[in-house]
Design a protein around this motif. Structure first.
Motif, short mmCIF file in Angstrom:
data_model
loop_
_atom_site.label_atom_id
_atom_site.label_comp_id
_atom_site.label_asym_id
_atom_site.label_seq_id
_atom_site.Cartn_x
_atom_site.Cartn_y
_atom_site.Cartn_z
N VAL A 162 7.24 54.32 58.80
CA VAL A 162 8.27 53.53 59.48
C VAL A 162 7.58 52.68 60.54
O VAL A 162 7.03 53.20 61.49
N PRO A 163 7.57 51.35 60.34
CA PRO A 163 6.93 50.49 61.35
C PRO A 163 7.60 50.68 62.70
O PRO A 163 8.81 50.88 62.79
N SER A 164 6.81 50.61 63.77
CA SER A 164 7.36 50.84 65.10
C SER A 164 8.49 49.86 65.41
O SER A 164 9.38 50.16 66.18
N ALA A 165 8.46 48.67 64.81
CA ALA A 165 9.52 47.70 65.03
C ALA A 165 10.86 48.18 64.49
O ALA A 165 11.92 47.73 64.93
N HIS A 166 10.83 49.13 63.55
CA HIS A 166 12.07 49.64 62.96
C HIS A 166 12.52 50.96 63.57
O HIS A 166 13.54 51.51 63.18
N ARG A 167 11.74 51.47 64.51
CA ARG A 167 12.15 52.69 65.20
C ARG A 167 13.11 52.32 66.32
O ARG A 167 12.96 51.31 66.98
N ILE A 168 14.07 53.17 66.53
CA ILE A 168 15.03 52.98 67.62
C ILE A 168 14.39 53.53 68.89
O ILE A 168 13.87 54.64 68.90
N GLN A 169 14.44 52.75 69.96
CA GLN A 169 13.88 53.16 71.24
C GLN A 169 15.03 53.53 72.19
O GLN A 169 15.99 52.77 72.33
N CYS A 170 14.91 54.70 72.81
CA CYS A 170 15.92 55.19 73.76
C CYS A 170 15.25 55.70 75.03
O CYS A 170 14.10 56.11 74.99
N VAL A 171 16.00 55.69 76.11
CA VAL A 171 15.55 56.30 77.36
C VAL A 171 16.55 57.38 77.72
O VAL A 171 17.76 57.17 77.67
N TYR A 172 16.02 58.56 78.07
CA TYR A 172 16.86 59.68 78.49
C TYR A 172 16.54 59.95 79.96
O TYR A 172 15.44 60.34 80.31
N LEU A 173 17.53 59.72 80.81
CA LEU A 173 17.41 59.93 82.26
C LEU A 173 17.78 61.38 82.56
O LEU A 173 18.95 61.75 82.58
N THR A 174 16.75 62.20 82.73
CA THR A 174 16.95 63.64 82.92
C THR A 174 15.78 64.25 83.66
O THR A 174 14.66 63.76 83.57
N CYS A 175 16.04 65.32 84.39
CA CYS A 175 14.94 66.03 85.04
C CYS A 175 14.68 67.36 84.34
O CYS A 175 13.90 68.18 84.81
N PHE A 176 15.30 67.55 83.18
CA PHE A 176 15.13 68.79 82.41
C PHE A 176 14.15 68.57 81.27
O PHE A 176 14.53 68.18 80.16
N GLN A 177 12.87 68.82 81.52
CA GLN A 177 11.81 68.61 80.54
C GLN A 177 12.03 69.38 79.23
O GLN A 177 11.89 68.80 78.16
N PRO A 178 12.37 70.67 79.27
CA PRO A 178 12.53 71.40 78.00
C PRO A 178 13.63 70.82 77.10
O PRO A 178 13.42 70.67 75.90
N GLU A 179 14.77 70.47 77.68
CA GLU A 179 15.85 69.88 76.88
C GLU A 179 15.41 68.55 76.29
O GLU A 179 15.68 68.25 75.13
N PHE A 180 14.73 67.74 77.10
CA PHE A 180 14.24 66.45 76.63
C PHE A 180 13.26 66.64 75.47
O PHE A 180 13.35 65.97 74.45
N SER A 181 12.31 67.55 75.63
CA SER A 181 11.27 67.74 74.61
C SER A 181 11.86 68.13 73.27
O SER A 181 11.46 67.60 72.23
N ILE A 182 12.79 69.06 73.27
CA ILE A 182 13.41 69.49 72.02
C ILE A 182 14.13 68.32 71.36
O ILE A 182 14.00 68.08 70.16
N LEU A 183 14.90 67.57 72.13
CA LEU A 183 15.62 66.42 71.59
C LEU A 183 14.66 65.36 71.09
O LEU A 183 14.82 64.83 69.98
#
Length: 164
Positions: free
Chosen positions: A15-36
């Protein structure tokens, strides 16, 4: 089993990087972020983590992200601050609020403040993928329509009719 994992990883690399969806998750919970983030990467969704509004603004800008996820609270603010920043600085970015069920009474005005949706914690990965993909496509469609509108009005010599 190992072969199936290899196939998924090789598909991800295709999947070319141009076709990947880019998101930002504003969170201070590293474990939840990592799993997601790890789970979403297999669906060609790249998640970037921000702990502050300034970091979120920066990451939205440099990555070209189309979706912002925000926890109810984070290091320097709350979901209201995240939605305000997105509206003022990144008006084309779609926003989601990620919250625990006990937070729902405090989120009554989320849609009126610009949220496009909400995700319950613990996050249902299938629903998250569907929502992020839908919002990404909506942002892309809106950008395309705004470009078409701008091109048409410029060709006619008229002022643009859209606000953002």
């Amino acid at each position: 089993m190992a072969k199936s994992s290899e196939l998924r990883m090789s598909h991800l690399r295709e999947v070319p990087s141009a076709h990947r969806i880019q998101c930002v998750y504003l969170t201070c919970f590293q474990p939840e972020f990592s799993i997601l983030a790890i789970t979403l990467q297999y669906s060609a969704i790249r998640m970037h983590r921000a702990e502050t509004l300034e970091e979120a603004d920066f990451l939205l800008t440099v990555t070209g992200s189309t979706v912002l996820l925000s926890d109810v609270t984070f290091l320097d603010g709350s979901w209201q601050d995240a939605l305000l920043m997105a509206q003022e600085v990144h008006p084309l970015v779609a926003s989601l609020v990620v919250a625990e069920p006990f937070d729902w009474p405090f989120l009554e005005s989320a849609y009126a403040r610009g949220a496009c949706g909400t995700l319950d914690k613990p996050v249902d990965f299938i629903r998250a993928i569907q929502l992020i993909r839908t919002l990404h496509e909506a942002v892309r469609d809106r950008v395309s329509l705004l470009r078409d509108d701008s091109a048409e009005t410029a060709a006619l010599g008229l002022p643009s009719t859209h606000c953002r």
